[in-house]
Every structure is written in C-alpha cells, then in structure tokens.
Design a protein around this motif. Structure first.
Motif, short mmCIF file in Angstrom:
data_model
loop_
_atom_site.label_atom_id
_atom_site.label_comp_id
_atom_site.label_asym_id
_atom_site.label_seq_id
_atom_site.Cartn_x
_atom_site.Cartn_y
_atom_site.Cartn_z
N ILE A 44 0.85 -1.21 0.00
CA ILE A 44 0.00 0.00 0.00
C ILE A 44 0.87 1.25 0.00
N ILE A 45 1.88 1.26 0.86
CA ILE A 45 2.79 2.42 0.94
C ILE A 45 3.50 2.61 -0.39
N GLU A 46 3.93 1.53 -1.03
CA GLU A 46 4.59 1.62 -2.33
C GLU A 46 3.66 2.26 -3.37
N ALA A 47 2.39 1.88 -3.36
CA ALA A 47 1.43 2.42 -4.33
C ALA A 47 1.18 3.92 -4.11
N LEU A 48 1.33 4.39 -2.88
CA LEU A 48 1.08 5.80 -2.57
C LEU A 48 2.28 6.70 -2.87
N GLN A 49 3.47 6.13 -3.04
CA GLN A 49 4.69 6.91 -3.23
C GLN A 49 4.62 7.79 -4.46
N GLY A 50 5.21 8.97 -4.35
CA GLY A 50 5.32 9.85 -5.51
C GLY A 50 4.72 11.21 -5.24
N GLU A 76 7.61 7.05 1.77
CA GLU A 76 7.41 6.14 2.91
C GLU A 76 6.14 6.52 3.65
N LYS A 77 6.24 6.82 4.96
CA LYS A 77 5.06 7.21 5.74
C LYS A 77 5.07 8.71 6.07
N ASN A 78 5.73 9.49 5.22
CA ASN A 78 5.81 10.94 5.39
C ASN A 78 5.23 11.61 4.16
N TYR A 79 4.80 12.86 4.33
CA TYR A 79 4.28 13.60 3.20
C TYR A 79 4.64 15.07 3.32
N THR A 80 4.67 15.74 2.16
CA THR A 80 4.78 17.20 2.10
C THR A 80 3.70 17.66 1.12
N THR A 81 3.24 18.88 1.31
CA THR A 81 2.20 19.42 0.43
C THR A 81 2.57 20.82 -0.04
N GLN A 82 1.92 21.22 -1.10
CA GLN A 82 1.96 22.61 -1.54
C GLN A 82 0.53 23.03 -1.78
N TRP A 88 -4.57 20.38 4.64
CA TRP A 88 -3.33 19.61 4.70
C TRP A 88 -2.21 20.47 5.23
N PRO A 89 -1.54 20.03 6.30
CA PRO A 89 -0.34 20.74 6.76
C PRO A 89 0.76 20.66 5.68
N GLU A 90 1.77 21.52 5.79
CA GLU A 90 2.86 21.51 4.81
C GLU A 90 3.64 20.21 4.83
N SER A 91 3.69 19.56 5.97
CA SER A 91 4.40 18.28 6.07
C SER A 91 3.86 17.51 7.26
N GLY A 92 4.12 16.23 7.23
CA GLY A 92 3.68 15.39 8.33
C GLY A 92 3.93 13.93 8.03
N SER A 93 3.28 13.09 8.81
CA SER A 93 3.41 11.65 8.64
C SER A 93 2.04 11.01 8.81
N TYR A 94 1.98 9.75 8.43
CA TYR A 94 0.74 8.99 8.57
C TYR A 94 1.10 7.55 8.91
N ASP A 95 0.11 6.81 9.39
CA ASP A 95 0.35 5.41 9.73
C ASP A 95 -0.97 4.67 9.72
N PHE A 96 -0.90 3.39 9.99
CA PHE A 96 -2.07 2.52 10.01
C PHE A 96 -2.59 2.32 11.42
N GLU A 97 -2.10 3.05 12.41
CA GLU A 97 -2.35 2.78 13.83
C GLU A 97 -3.78 2.40 14.19
N THR A 98 -4.75 3.19 13.87
CA THR A 98 -6.13 2.89 14.25
C THR A 98 -6.99 2.57 13.04
#
Length: 145
Positions: A44-50, A76-82, A88-98
C-alpha cells in the motif's frame, strides 16, 4: 422402553451442552485486527509513493477551486504538500495505527483519511473541521494524478 427414553434424554442433554460450548467459543473469538499485515502495508505504501497533483477537489460533493494548485508528495510514511492549507499541513506523517480498513490512515495530527490508488489516480477523502472556526469544515475528496 424406559432405557431408550433415558438414552434420548442423555443425547439431548449432551447435544445441548455441546451447542452451548460451541456458542461460547464462537462468541469469545478475538476481534480481527483491521490493520493490514506488514507485506500488505508495504504494498500500500509503495502504491502511494510519488508526487500527486490535484485534478479535482470536492467539498461535501461539490467541486471547489480552493486547491487548484494542490500537490502532495508521499515518501514512505511521510508527506509534504503545496497549497493544501488549511486541510493539509505543509508536512507530516501517517500510519495505520487505528485503521479499520486497508485504505484508512491516521495523520500525525489525529485526522483519519482514506486513500485509494486505481489506474494511476489517487483519491483521498478526509473529514476536516478547522479549530479556528473559519468554516473550513466538511468532507474533502482529492482526486489526483
């Protein structure tokens, strides 16, 4: 004849006990962990990359132009935005926790979102409610390539 009646009662009694035990065992079965296993998470993480650029953004099912220049880069499990503020914050992370499904993620700021990649199109849905009360609340759907 009395012996046969006693045998029948015993059969019913033991059958009832077995059914009760089976019911208890079934009800005690642990809840499945909705979080995907490690291999599935990696895929899933691989499919989201880019880097993804918004083609269309909807707020409560209505197309809006507020995010015309929005882009999201996932590594990976981090993101940046414009141009994603305030949703959406400018940067952050995500996970599968809940997560309750394979497509559900939790951002570092506590907001849940769903993300699906299909035929090179990433669709993210997030419910957002701005804490400052400027009226940015709603369900946002980002359709990106």
């Amino acid at each position: 004849m009395e012996q046969k009646i006693k045998e029948m009662k015993d059969i019913f009694k033991y059958t009832g006990i077995i059914l009760i035990i089976a019911g208890i065992m079934t009800s005690c079965k642990g809840k499945d962990d909705p979080k995907p296993d490690e291999d599935t998470q990696a895929a899933i993480i691989e499919a989201l990359q880019g880097t993804w650029t918004a083609n269309e953004v909807r707020k409560d099912q209505t197309v809006i132009s507020d995010f015309a220049d929005f882009s999201l880069t996932i590594s990976e499990k981090n993101y940046t935005t414009q141009n994603g503020s305030p949703v959406w914050p400018e940067s952050g992370s995500y996970d599968f926790e809940t997560a309750e499904a394979e497509s559900e993620f939790l951002r570092q700021d506590g907001r849940l979102f769903t993300a699906n990649v299909n035929n090179g199109v990433l669709t993210i849905v997030i419910v957002y409610e701005e804490e400052t009360g400027r009226g940015e609340y709603g369900t946002y759907e980002f359709v990106m390539e």
